[in-house]
Design a protein around this motif. Sequence first.
Motif, PDB file in Angstrom:
ATOM      1  N   THR A  42     -10.278  -9.620  41.966  1.00 48.76           N
ATOM      2  CA  THR A  42      -9.490 -10.414  41.034  1.00 48.76           C
ATOM      3  C   THR A  42      -8.208  -9.671  40.663  1.00 48.76           C
ATOM      4  O   THR A  42      -7.228 -10.296  40.282  1.00 48.76           O
ATOM      5  CB  THR A  42     -10.289 -10.768  39.772  1.00 48.76           C
ATOM      6  N   ASN A  45      -6.129 -10.478  43.810  1.00 46.90           N
ATOM      7  CA  ASN A  45      -6.147 -11.910  44.133  1.00 46.90           C
ATOM      8  C   ASN A  45      -6.426 -12.204  45.603  1.00 46.90           C
ATOM      9  O   ASN A  45      -5.649 -12.882  46.280  1.00 46.90           O
ATOM     10  CB  ASN A  45      -4.849 -12.606  43.710  1.00 46.90           C
ATOM     11  N   LEU A  91     -11.384 -17.833  43.242  1.00 48.02           N
ATOM     12  CA  LEU A  91     -11.060 -16.824  42.228  1.00 48.02           C
ATOM     13  C   LEU A  91     -11.261 -17.366  40.820  1.00 48.02           C
ATOM     14  O   LEU A  91     -11.832 -16.682  39.953  1.00 48.02           O
ATOM     15  CB  LEU A  91      -9.622 -16.327  42.420  1.00 48.02           C
ATOM     16  N   GLU A  92     -10.802 -18.593  40.578  1.00 43.29           N
ATOM     17  CA  GLU A  92     -10.960 -19.204  39.258  1.00 43.29           C
ATOM     18  C   GLU A  92     -12.435 -19.423  38.925  1.00 43.29           C
ATOM     19  O   GLU A  92     -12.863 -19.178  37.794  1.00 43.29           O
ATOM     20  CB  GLU A  92     -10.192 -20.523  39.191  1.00 43.29           C
ATOM     21  N   TYR A  94     -14.995 -17.696  40.049  1.00 39.49           N
ATOM     22  CA  TYR A  94     -15.573 -16.379  39.791  1.00 39.49           C
ATOM     23  C   TYR A  94     -15.195 -15.872  38.403  1.00 39.49           C
ATOM     24  O   TYR A  94     -16.047 -15.385  37.663  1.00 39.49           O
ATOM     25  CB  TYR A  94     -15.117 -15.389  40.862  1.00 39.49           C
ATOM     26  N   ARG A  95     -13.915 -15.995  38.050  1.00 39.29           N
ATOM     27  CA  ARG A  95     -13.468 -15.539  36.723  1.00 39.29           C
ATOM     28  C   ARG A  95     -14.187 -16.300  35.615  1.00 39.29           C
ATOM     29  O   ARG A  95     -14.652 -15.705  34.642  1.00 39.29           O
ATOM     30  CB  ARG A  95     -11.958 -15.707  36.590  1.00 39.29           C
ATOM     31  N   ASN A  98     -17.836 -15.197  35.396  1.00 38.78           N
ATOM     32  CA  ASN A  98     -17.976 -13.864  34.804  1.00 38.78           C
ATOM     33  C   ASN A  98     -17.746 -13.899  33.300  1.00 38.78           C
ATOM     34  O   ASN A  98     -18.426 -13.208  32.559  1.00 38.78           O
ATOM     35  CB  ASN A  98     -16.999 -12.872  35.448  1.00 38.78           C
ATOM     36  N   GLU A  99     -16.787 -14.708  32.845  1.00 37.48           N
ATOM     37  CA  GLU A  99     -16.553 -14.834  31.407  1.00 37.48           C
ATOM     38  C   GLU A  99     -17.773 -15.402  30.703  1.00 37.48           C
ATOM     39  O   GLU A  99     -18.162 -14.931  29.650  1.00 37.48           O
ATOM     40  CB  GLU A  99     -15.319 -15.702  31.143  1.00 37.48           C
TER      41      GLU A  99
END
Length: 105
Positions: A42, A45, A91-92, A94-95, A98-99
Motif C-alpha cells: 500500500t 501502490n 488496494l482500496e 485491502y485498505r 485492514n481498517e
Amino acid sequence: MWELEQKIEELLEEYMASSGAVRVSAEDVGLDRRCGFVWISTDENWLAVEGSTRTIDYYGGFEYIDNQAKKTIDGRYTFYEGECERIKDCLEFYRAHNEESQEAV
C-alpha cells in the motif's frame, strides 16, 4: 552470469522488504480465493504475483490489464501498478478491510 542472477534476486528481496509488501490471500484484496496469494504494497501502490500469473489472470480478470501496467522481473515476480482500475480496486478493498480489522481490536 550466476553472480548477476544472484544480485538480481538479492535486489528483489531487498525491494520487497523495503516497500512494506505483505503476502496475503487473494480474498484479502477482494479477489476469488482460487487466485491464491498475492503480495501487496500500500506504500508503493502495487500488487505482485510470485511465479505464474495463470490463476490470477483467469480467476481475477488480470488478463485484461494493459501490458504497460504490469512488469515481470526475473521471471519471479509480476508487478501490477496501482494506476490500473483493477489494481486500485484491490488496494482500496485491502485498505478498507485492514481498517475494519484494526477497529475490531
